[in-house]
Design a protein around this motif. Sequence first.
Motif, PDB file in Angstrom:
ATOM      1  N   ALA A   1       0.813  -1.221   0.000  1.00  0.00           N
ATOM      2  CA  ALA A   1       0.000   0.000   0.000  1.00  0.00           C
ATOM      3  C   ALA A   1       0.842   1.264   0.000  1.00  0.00           C
ATOM      4  N   SER A   2       2.135   1.131   0.108  1.00  0.00           N
ATOM      5  CA  SER A   2       3.012   2.256   0.428  1.00  0.00           C
ATOM      6  C   SER A   2       2.841   3.460  -0.490  1.00  0.00           C
ATOM      7  N   ARG A   3       2.492   4.582   0.121  1.00  0.00           N
ATOM      8  CA  ARG A   3       2.431   5.892  -0.540  1.00  0.00           C
ATOM      9  C   ARG A   3       1.446   5.965  -1.706  1.00  0.00           C
ATOM     10  N   LYS A   4       0.559   5.014  -1.829  1.00  0.00           N
ATOM     11  CA  LYS A   4      -0.279   4.951  -3.026  1.00  0.00           C
ATOM     12  C   LYS A   4      -1.383   6.004  -3.033  1.00  0.00           C
ATOM     13  N   ARG A   5      -1.987   6.148  -4.213  1.00  0.00           N
ATOM     14  CA  ARG A   5      -2.965   7.220  -4.440  1.00  0.00           C
ATOM     15  C   ARG A   5      -4.106   7.189  -3.446  1.00  0.00           C
ATOM     16  N   PHE A   6      -4.582   5.996  -3.103  1.00  0.00           N
ATOM     17  CA  PHE A   6      -5.750   5.947  -2.217  1.00  0.00           C
ATOM     18  C   PHE A   6      -5.428   6.537  -0.852  1.00  0.00           C
ATOM     19  N   LEU A   7      -4.182   6.416  -0.398  1.00  0.00           N
ATOM     20  CA  LEU A   7      -3.802   7.049   0.863  1.00  0.00           C
ATOM     21  C   LEU A   7      -3.802   8.567   0.715  1.00  0.00           C
ATOM     22  N   GLY A   8      -3.343   9.039  -0.426  1.00  0.00           N
ATOM     23  CA  GLY A   8      -3.409  10.479  -0.685  1.00  0.00           C
ATOM     24  C   GLY A   8      -4.833  10.991  -0.654  1.00  0.00           C
ATOM     25  N   ARG A   9      -5.749  10.212  -1.221  1.00  0.00           N
ATOM     26  CA  ARG A   9      -7.163  10.611  -1.225  1.00  0.00           C
ATOM     27  C   ARG A   9      -7.725  10.660   0.193  1.00  0.00           C
ATOM     28  N   VAL A  10      -7.371   9.651   0.994  1.00  0.00           N
ATOM     29  CA  VAL A  10      -7.852   9.619   2.380  1.00  0.00           C
ATOM     30  C   VAL A  10      -7.323  10.826   3.145  1.00  0.00           C
ATOM     31  N   LEU A  11      -6.057  11.116   2.994  1.00  0.00           N
ATOM     32  CA  LEU A  11      -5.440  12.218   3.740  1.00  0.00           C
ATOM     33  C   LEU A  11      -5.929  13.580   3.271  1.00  0.00           C
ATOM     34  N   ALA A  12      -6.300  13.680   2.002  1.00  0.00           N
ATOM     35  CA  ALA A  12      -6.777  14.960   1.458  1.00  0.00           C
ATOM     36  C   ALA A  12      -8.164  15.324   1.953  1.00  0.00           C
ATOM     37  N   GLY A  13      -8.972  14.332   2.296  1.00  0.00           N
ATOM     38  CA  GLY A  13     -10.347  14.617   2.672  1.00  0.00           C
ATOM     39  C   GLY A  13     -11.182  14.986   1.457  1.00  0.00           C
ATOM     40  N   ASP A  14     -12.331  15.569   1.689  1.00  0.00           N
ATOM     41  CA  ASP A  14     -13.273  15.847   0.609  1.00  0.00           C
ATOM     42  C   ASP A  14     -12.846  17.008  -0.286  1.00  0.00           C
ATOM     43  N   GLU A  15     -12.175  17.994   0.276  1.00  0.00           N
ATOM     44  CA  GLU A  15     -11.895  19.212  -0.480  1.00  0.00           C
ATOM     45  C   GLU A  15     -10.424  19.439  -0.790  1.00  0.00           C
ATOM     46  N   GLY A  16      -9.528  18.845  -0.008  1.00  0.00           N
ATOM     47  CA  GLY A  16      -8.114  19.177  -0.123  1.00  0.00           C
ATOM     48  C   GLY A  16      -7.400  18.465  -1.249  1.00  0.00           C
ATOM     49  N   SER A  17      -6.140  18.857  -1.449  1.00  0.00           N
ATOM     50  CA  SER A  17      -5.282  18.200  -2.427  1.00  0.00           C
ATOM     51  C   SER A  17      -4.507  17.081  -1.733  1.00  0.00           C
ATOM     52  N   PRO A  18      -4.299  15.962  -2.404  1.00  0.00           N
ATOM     53  CA  PRO A  18      -3.533  14.872  -1.792  1.00  0.00           C
ATOM     54  C   PRO A  18      -2.121  15.328  -1.466  1.00  0.00           C
ATOM     55  N   PRO A  19      -1.584  14.935  -0.315  1.00  0.00           N
ATOM     56  CA  PRO A  19      -0.193  15.277  -0.009  1.00  0.00           C
ATOM     57  C   PRO A  19       0.747  14.528  -0.943  1.00  0.00           C
ATOM     58  N   PRO A  20       1.956  15.050  -1.156  1.00  0.00           N
ATOM     59  CA  PRO A  20       2.923  14.341  -1.992  1.00  0.00           C
ATOM     60  C   PRO A  20       3.194  12.939  -1.460  1.00  0.00           C
ATOM     61  N   ALA A  21       3.649  12.070  -2.365  1.00  0.00           N
ATOM     62  CA  ALA A  21       3.852  10.662  -1.985  1.00  0.00           C
ATOM     63  C   ALA A  21       4.724  10.517  -0.753  1.00  0.00           C
ATOM     64  N   ARG A  22       5.782  11.306  -0.661  1.00  0.00           N
ATOM     65  CA  ARG A  22       6.712  11.150   0.452  1.00  0.00           C
ATOM     66  C   ARG A  22       6.149  11.637   1.778  1.00  0.00           C
ATOM     67  N   GLU A  23       4.961  12.218   1.766  1.00  0.00           N
ATOM     68  CA  GLU A  23       4.308  12.635   3.008  1.00  0.00           C
ATOM     69  C   GLU A  23       3.206  11.655   3.422  1.00  0.00           C
TER      70      GLU A  23
END
Length: 284
Positions: free
Chosen positions: A220-242
């Motif tokens: 699962a490491s750094r994958k897009r779905f984690l970015g989506r979860v961390l971004a929430g409904d309105e935000g931008s996904p954080p970079p992969a390394r975050e």
Amino acid sequence: MSTLRGRVAGLPQWDRCAVMGVVNVTPDSFSDGGRWFDTGAAVKRGLDLATGGADLVDVGGESTRPGASRVDEDEELRRVIPVVRGLASEGVVVSVDTMRASVAEHAVSAGAVLVNDVSGGLADPAMVPVVAAAGVPFVVMHWRGFSADMNNRAVYGDVVAEVVAELRDRMDAVVAGGVDPERIVIDPGLGFAKQAEHDLTLLAHLSELHGLERPLLVAASRKRFLGRVLAGDEGSPPPARERDAATAAVSAIAAREGAWAVRVHEVRPTADAVRVARAVEGAV
């Protein structure tokens, strides 16, 4: 909670979920943007991962991020083989991440002890015979097609049932091709022909993958779905390394659900996570 972790013939047996560190010897990785493209830098990175808690190190020379185009065979060999040889010579347990039989064969000759093929042997008809002849463990991942258009294949009625059924069919074909079933590892292919909701649903139902009765690798490491979860409904996904803290959270979940190993770019947070999961498991 599940305690099914499994033993993979031909590999060490760990008393907890193993940690597979990633070395991308590519200029275009989604996660680290070519930081380890140089052979010397890649070998040093692999050694650092091992020192930091990786039980095995997965070396790949071809990006499989969504939309990625393929590299040619000679270039993949040039990238991968010196790194595999360098790490293996230092006693690292090395896996090779490739869809090409020729790369797998050369990597095993150079010291790799596991072949991790995201296509499960579908991309190259020669892969299964090569793995069978080499007698090495083989990761069979759920795959529906190459990165260039895999997002178009992310259509499911019941993602868990379909992934399990397709993995079972692929396992049967690999065994029929001569690979020892005791050397097969399965991987649900998070992010490959899957949208975020599919990845999360698969993580919520890892126990159903144990019905295939083979050790489970979760990547699962750094994958897009984690970015989506961390971004929430309105935000931008954080970079992969975050996304490493989120990755460690998934690693703890996977370990608690009996995964054999987790594949990660940054080892230390996950090494800590799986050890805590093992301690909790031992206290029950």
